[in-house]
Design an enzyme around this catalytic site. Structure first.
Site, PDB file in Angstrom:
ATOM      1  N   TRP A 382       0.813  -1.209   0.000  1.00 42.18           N
ATOM      2  CA  TRP A 382       0.000   0.000   0.000  1.00 42.18           C
ATOM      3  C   TRP A 382       0.847   1.261   0.000  1.00 42.18           C
ATOM      4  O   TRP A 382       0.346   2.340  -0.276  1.00 42.18           O
ATOM      5  CB  TRP A 382      -0.950  -0.002   1.198  1.00 42.18           C
ATOM      6  CG  TRP A 382      -0.274   0.266   2.532  1.00 42.18           C
ATOM      7  CD1 TRP A 382       0.911  -0.229   2.969  1.00 42.18           C
ATOM      8  CD2 TRP A 382      -0.744   1.131   3.571  1.00 42.18           C
ATOM      9  NE1 TRP A 382       1.202   0.234   4.223  1.00 42.18           N
ATOM     10  CE2 TRP A 382       0.203   1.064   4.618  1.00 42.18           C
ATOM     11  CE3 TRP A 382      -1.871   1.933   3.727  1.00 42.18           C
ATOM     12  CZ2 TRP A 382       0.048   1.792   5.809  1.00 42.18           C
ATOM     13  CZ3 TRP A 382      -2.020   2.644   4.925  1.00 42.18           C
ATOM     14  CH2 TRP A 382      -1.070   2.569   5.939  1.00 42.18           C
ATOM     15  N   ASP A 383       2.122   1.111   0.320  1.00 41.62           N
ATOM     16  CA  ASP A 383       3.021   2.264   0.345  1.00 41.62           C
ATOM     17  C   ASP A 383       2.880   3.092  -0.925  1.00 41.62           C
ATOM     18  O   ASP A 383       2.932   4.320  -0.901  1.00 41.62           O
ATOM     19  CB  ASP A 383       4.482   1.793   0.460  1.00 41.62           C
ATOM     20  CG  ASP A 383       4.715   0.857   1.626  1.00 41.62           C
ATOM     21  OD1 ASP A 383       3.920  -0.075   1.791  1.00 41.62           O
ATOM     22  OD2 ASP A 383       5.698   1.046   2.350  1.00 41.62           O
ATOM     23  N   GLU A 512       0.639  -2.626  12.542  1.00 45.93           N
ATOM     24  CA  GLU A 512       1.032  -4.031  12.513  1.00 45.93           C
ATOM     25  C   GLU A 512       1.264  -4.643  13.890  1.00 45.93           C
ATOM     26  O   GLU A 512       1.654  -5.797  13.993  1.00 45.93           O
ATOM     27  CB  GLU A 512       2.262  -4.200  11.616  1.00 45.93           C
ATOM     28  CG  GLU A 512       1.946  -3.816  10.183  1.00 45.93           C
ATOM     29  CD  GLU A 512       3.047  -4.162   9.195  1.00 45.93           C
ATOM     30  OE1 GLU A 512       4.209  -4.267   9.628  1.00 45.93           O
ATOM     31  OE2 GLU A 512       2.733  -4.315   8.006  1.00 45.93           O
ATOM     32  N   LYS A 625       2.263   0.494  16.522  1.00 42.35           N
ATOM     33  CA  LYS A 625       3.533   0.569  15.800  1.00 42.35           C
ATOM     34  C   LYS A 625       3.641   1.870  15.016  1.00 42.35           C
ATOM     35  O   LYS A 625       4.712   2.417  14.833  1.00 42.35           O
ATOM     36  CB  LYS A 625       3.637  -0.618  14.850  1.00 42.35           C
ATOM     37  CG  LYS A 625       4.967  -0.739  14.122  1.00 42.35           C
ATOM     38  CD  LYS A 625       4.986  -1.935  13.174  1.00 42.35           C
ATOM     39  CE  LYS A 625       6.317  -2.067  12.456  1.00 42.35           C
ATOM     40  NZ  LYS A 625       6.287  -3.083  11.391  1.00 42.35           N
ATOM     41  N   GLN A 626       2.502   2.331  14.511  1.00 42.82           N
ATOM     42  CA  GLN A 626       2.560   3.392  13.510  1.00 42.82           C
ATOM     43  C   GLN A 626       1.223   4.116  13.418  1.00 42.82           C
ATOM     44  O   GLN A 626       0.246   3.701  14.018  1.00 42.82           O
ATOM     45  CB  GLN A 626       2.863   2.766  12.159  1.00 42.82           C
ATOM     46  CG  GLN A 626       1.752   1.822  11.683  1.00 42.82           C
ATOM     47  CD  GLN A 626       2.277   0.792  10.703  1.00 42.82           C
ATOM     48  OE1 GLN A 626       2.603  -0.314  11.085  1.00 42.82           O
ATOM     49  NE2 GLN A 626       2.380   1.175   9.449  1.00 42.82           N
TER      50      GLN A 626
END
Lengths: 794, 794
Positions: A382-383, A512, A625-626
């Site tokens: 998806w980046d 994640e 995580k993000q």
């Protein structure tokens, strides 16, 4: 992530320079052994060149025989992968059975130089005046040095290298040697090395599948007429590729003859060219290298090489510069202010790498690591859609479109995948892939990330909003939206226990560390938008392209009735909400999880949780995580008040570990929007220098394309507050404290707009195109004609 | 599950008889090809014999060379496993790296009979008067038939086989042959076949690890003095085993001489014994077979064989009968009533198999498939503690204790595993194992089932309650309770958003279709009980065995202060509750999931969801594989009102698919408790005949030990309503409509109580032991002395 690092390279806005070649013997300062080894390995990524088709790592022409911790030769063709059987402790239904790995291809850069029989090697004799420089304005890599051989011969060496944007099959090298203190014979040995293999398994112990060993079966290998040529076919995926090189010699600018000799082995070939050179004369080898796949033939390679030779290295370099100029003209960001050079360098480095990494042919995407290394097996994630594509949409919409074309081309595979996941209709895009099939071997962090569908839909809609390309909507966009939406309409249900709201269970959001959750905030948000936009697309087609609509209804067995359900879902999407704090928890269970106690985690393990802790340990803790919910609030900020976003930001700021490279740039953008300017600037700064200074200590495996693109977004969508929604293009700009001004360009519906933000004013100039309207700080503004300006006081 | 099947074998209460030997050529009726093949494969499990140490499948002495779908020779030693490397698409931290598979060992049953050179094979010549019978009262397997050879020789053959309960290393065979129409030479060829390998991978495509191929390296192979002997060591786990056989010949009951010859190959050996026999005489070969592991030697094997020979087959058979008598005396359930024979047969079959399968040496457990096949690689699961152990606790407490000893012995491995899962203290038992280490290669359905800790604690506490064995509490029990409780105290947290209640996130409950959920009802319930009982155990030891407590504090670095937290957690455990329906959802997300629409699942896929659907498809649907919350309500029924249990039962009845063999028996018990007698009877009936009639179509791979034991529970805990809690032993009995009466025995705190339930009365007789108190339908009852009775009107 270590953000306290000193710059690795000298700070220069448009260059990245390696000022010394480090080997074990020449440790600098008190660095440990492994740090030295890593220096070269990392720099191979720093100096990697690509054009979206060919990728080549920044390895040396001398082809040093580095061990696995010191370096990795790498040459890639985008989309050219090898497959191996994947084995599982216990396989699940729908687990991918064949791997896809971007294949490391034969190397043709290798060029050895002999001076009267003494071989040039930087680890023997003495190297002075050394510099290896990535010239980001030129799109070239250059190395210059003076080498004193063990026998005392001094030679000035200059090597230029480029991977041509204009000629996608061509990698060109110009290798100059000038004897400084002797007359003698120089020999250039140019080689083709096909005894290559991937190092995935060796560098990534977490995966346990191939390709193992050499995976190309040679079909042809020739060395003649100053040309080398190789053709091979992969053992597993049965793809064919060819590569070749041609060689021309010059002496002081004039074509030169040489004694030629050839060698061919089973997997390698070489051509040696020897000529006499006098002190002060410059011998130059121009070497054209081509890579091609698909319909491959030696004849085609010869044509490509001949064409490149005709242009010559100088000509290629000129055109490369023109391509780069074109790119920087729009994508460049000018930051003014003392001390901004480090950020400018980081920005340019990041933009340069994403520009050169994107597939442009509609049949390839862009890997999370570009074409700079074997990391993540070269997979597309998806980046591309969420981080990289917005940059292209605003600056190089043709590239964005080509990347969307790739997804459209893979609809058949995505449909098959949806069936495997139990959806009777629609398409589910794979979490990671090259050929369009799911390649994730661990579904909790792979296939479960259903949001990939919403991400692709997001990028597609942003593309429409910014470019106004309604033809694309008709041609491909509507079909993509319909097919992705259908999966959202099937994956969840209206739950009585949630007041009849639509709930989506057992998916993984972007974060994640929170896996297989119910009602991931980001997922539900992006699903809702996907459904809404699909519904809009259907209405649009019904009105503006009824024939196309009918064709889609027929071909997709689609009924417009389906939009009734979509609309109902969109109106009734469930979002977890915590009344007390007034925040949206990342998912239904997030607030229940065990508080995270970082002090219990040894520092050396903190950034590597999955490497050091069981997934269940990670999942049961309340941390992130993000950016996840925060990313949703950035993308769909129009649905939330600033106060709401601030509350959520504050909450997530506490629980987010930023262990993903995709995190800080997003936090930075949102921080800008809610007036947390210092924090925004800090995040931006980290993001800008993340790869150049190797904060994650893993740049050797390849670039972090998402973060690189995120840096651009942090300025444009963060500092300048750019959004593009139904109401049009809007700005909420401010100038970071440390800067005097910054300026950038955007392409918007056929126009090109230059924006310059100073402390107390923002200036908009319409560089190209007709009358433009936009919003500035909530007020409408317009520029009536090309060349006109608009100034807003800040 | 198909419950509409006709009985496969004739209905006889104490026997299971195969009345014909089916091979492909002799298809019966309109059965298809594969059904015929499966017939033999399945019967090998039906006729499997074991004593908890040795296990041998019901294969024939003729050692037919069946293909993989027709049969599987199998000989096992409990706890004797082989390891292979496990490979993962993507490995997680803590994924087991070495497999554990119960190893298929050399076969010594093979015995070929030649009559004047004609080899006895049931697929050649003619077989009449055939019967193969499992005699469950005797603990033997017998085969008798008359064979007419292609050459016209008629022989009566009788073969008896037993795996000795008294002599754990011994498997004995008596092979009789009587020429009916000729005088001639009979030759017995007894073989040892060590060229064996596991078929796990071949029969279970879901796993992709070894052991592959032959895994025993031969150390010794001899054939001499009417003895065969083999010794080998496993390649991976480096375990040694030995096996041997001895042979004695009889003619009409007298020791007989014979011509002997021997053969030894690399992996096989044989002894041939030839003697002259006249018409009407009976030649008999008595063959003792021994298996041993650990400290292995030929001398030890010879001793074991000599000892068995001295007892003789007849002697072994007598003692076997005595062991069985002892077992049935207490564990048997007498059902009276016309038409109950099919259920009695099922019950006896089930009890026989669990009795013979349990490890008894404290260093081995009991596999979910016993020692009857390679299914589940011979692993031990929670099946032992939750299903099998209650039967033994009430009937053979010594066996229950040995199984608890096994868990205690594996505390070190469980402690290590807890560390891997991030717990600083305590022990986490593996979901599936042989050697005490986790062998589950798919953690969502494996390690995530934290309830295994609570299950072990439950069985342990039931053992205490029923046996009153406080010494065991001091010696081992308290330590087990403390160590398991410590993990519960660390895995969750008090969540503000749940009113400060203790929440446990990201675990999997018993239900294997609802994976990685938050607050699984069963898990939280069993965790609470584990914590409470650990706390009680600490208080008990403090008072009654302070030195032991001190020793534990020292050795476990344990402070009694920890119980303060345990008590607080137990008081504040969170349970998902749905106000509207008044039910406990299986977990926090259960009611939100997508309604299950069975009509969309093709019939042939319905029972095989994981084989045909992606885990995400299964997880996102609101349905349940098996008893989960309902199991919790059975075990901890004292915490719920009958009305509450009924509401929950009704709810789960709707959403449970019973795809696990562990489900119906539990539903049956709970149905009994809430007056759903017809349903209870139906569930019981299914459970009783499940394996004998192969409802799951996979009996060939081994028994379903949990369901087998569950049948006993369905009568005792279901129909008779037996519970044993703090208040003591209690009954709430009723008589199923179809029966005239049923009777059973229980061991309770050194006593043996016989219970007979008729339509309108329940009679309790104290067969052994001192004064006993118990509860009947909520009223206190007592029997003052051995031999005394108590009658309660119903």
């Amino acid at each position: 992530m270590r953000t306290d690092k000193e710059p690795i390279y000298p700070v220069e806005p448009w260059e990245v320079t390696e000022t010394a070649f480090f080997k074990k013997e020449t440790a600098r300062g008190d660095n440990g052994f492994s740090a030295i080894e890593r220096n070269n390995y990392r720099n191979e990524t720093t100096f990697a060149l690509s054009n979206g088709y060919i990728g080549t790592r920044g390895t040396f022409e001398e082809a040093y025989d580095f061990d696995i911790d010191t370096g990795l030769e790498g040459n890639f063709i985008n989309g050219f992968y090898e497959s191996g059987r994947i084995r599982y402790g216990e396989a699940n239904f729908g687990s991918p059975l064949r791997s896809q790995s971007l294949l490391n291809l034969p190397n043709l850069k290798e060029t050895l130089l002999y001076a009267d029989g003494e071989q040039f090697r930087m680890d023997e004799g003495t190297v002075t005046e050394y510099a290896r420089t990535l010239r980001m304005k030129e799109g070239t890599l250059e190395r210059s040095l003076i080498w004193t051989s063990p026998g005392g011969r001094r030679i000035r060496i200059r090597i230029g290298r480029l991977v041509s944007f204009e000629k996608r099959h061509i990698l060109a090298i110009r290798y100059e040697a000038e004897p400084l203190n002797f007359d003698g014979e120089l020999t250039f040995v140019s080689r083709l090395q096909a005894d290559v293999e991937n190092h995935t398994r060796k560098t990534n112990p977490i995966v346990d599948y191939g390709p193992f060993g050499r995976r190309l079966e040679p079909l042809r290998l020739t060395a003649e007429e100053r040309r080398l040529y190789y053709e091979g076919i992969t053992k597993g995926s049965r793809l064919t590729m060819g590569c070749g090189s041609s060689h021309r010699l010059w002496l002081d600018g004039k074509p030169a003859g040489a004694r030629e000799s050839y060698e061919t082995g089973e997997l390698e070939a070489s051509v040696s060219l020897t000529l006499a050179v006098r002190k002060g004369e410059t011998a130059a080898l121009e070497k054209m290298i081509c890579y091609l796949d698909g319909e491959v033939s030696m004849r085609r390679a010869e044509e490509l090489l001949a064409e490149a030779e005709a242009t010559g290295y100088g000509g290629l370099k000129e055109r490369q510069r023109a391509c780069m100029d074109h790119f920087w003209e729009t994508a460049g960001i000018d930051i003014e202010g003392a001390g901004a050079d480090a950020l400018r360098q980081g920005l340019h480095f990041n933009l340069f790498h994403i520009f050169q990494s994107a597939g442009r042919d509609g049949r390839t995407g862009m890997g999370a690591k570009g074409l700079s290394g074997e990391g993540y097996e070269g997979h597309y994630f998806w980046d591309t859609e969420m981080y990289v594509m917005p940059v292209f949409i605003y600056t190089e919409p043709g590239v964005a479109k080509a990347l969307l074309d790739y997804r459209y081309a893979k609809l058949p595979e995505a449909r098959d995948r949806a069936r495997v996941l139990g959806h009777d209709k629609g398409a589910l895009f794979p979490w990671r892939t090259i050929n369009g099939e799911e390649a994730s071997t661990y579904y909790p962090l792979g296939t479960a990330q259903y949001h990939i569908n919403g991400d692709i839909a997001y990028a597609l809609c942003l593309y429409f909003q910014v470019t106004g390309d309604v033809e694309y909507l008709k041609e491909k966009g509507a079909e993509l939206l319909i097919e992705t939406a259908r999966v959202w309409a099937d994956v969840g249900s209206f739950a009585e226990c949630r007041g009849g709201k639509y709930c989506i269970c057992s998916v993984t959001g972007p974060d994640e560390y929170n896996v297989l959750v119910d009602n991931n905030f980001y997922t539900n948000l992006t699903a809702r938008e996907n459904l809404r936009n699909a519904s809009r697309a259907v209405r649009y087609l019904r009105e503006h392209a009824p024939e196309r609509m009918e064709e889609l209804e027929r071909r997709l067995d689609f009924s417009q009735e389906e939009t009734v359900l979509w609309d109902r879902i969109a109106e009734n999407m469930y979002f977890p909400y915590d009344e007390k704090r007034g925040i949206y928890p990342m998912d239904d269970g997030f607030l229940m999880r065990k508080p995270w106690d970082e002090s219990k985690i040894p520092p050396e393990k903190r950034a590597w949780l999955y490497e050091n802790y069981h997934p269940l340990f990670i999942m049961r803790h309340r941390m992130s995580k993000q950016a996840d919910a925060v990313l949703g609030m950035y993308l769909y900020g129009n649905y939330f008040t600033e106060e709401e976003i601030r509350r959520n930001y504050d909450f997530y700021q506490e629980v987010t570990l930023h262990h993903s490279s995709l995190s800080t740039c997003i936090f930075g953008i949102v921080a800008s929007g809610i007036g947390y300017r210092e924090e925004a600037y800090r995040y931006f700064s980290q993001s800008a220098r993340m790869d150049l200074d190797d904060y994650h200590d893993n740049f050797y495996a390849g670039i972090h394309a998402a973060n690189m693109a995120g840096t651009w977004q942090a300025v444009i969508n963060g500092f300048a507050g750019v959004r593009c929604q139904d109401s049009g293009l809007s700005f909420r700009p401010y100038l970071p404290e440390d800067w005097d001004a910054y300026a950038f360009c955007l392409r918007y519906r056929g126009r090109r707009l230059r924006v310059r933000i100073e402390r107390e004013r923002a200036e908009f100039t319409l560089l190209e195109g007709e009358r433009i309207e936009f919003w500035i700080n909530g007020r409408r503004a317009a520029i009536e004609q090309e060349g006109g300006s608009f100034v807003e006081a800040l």
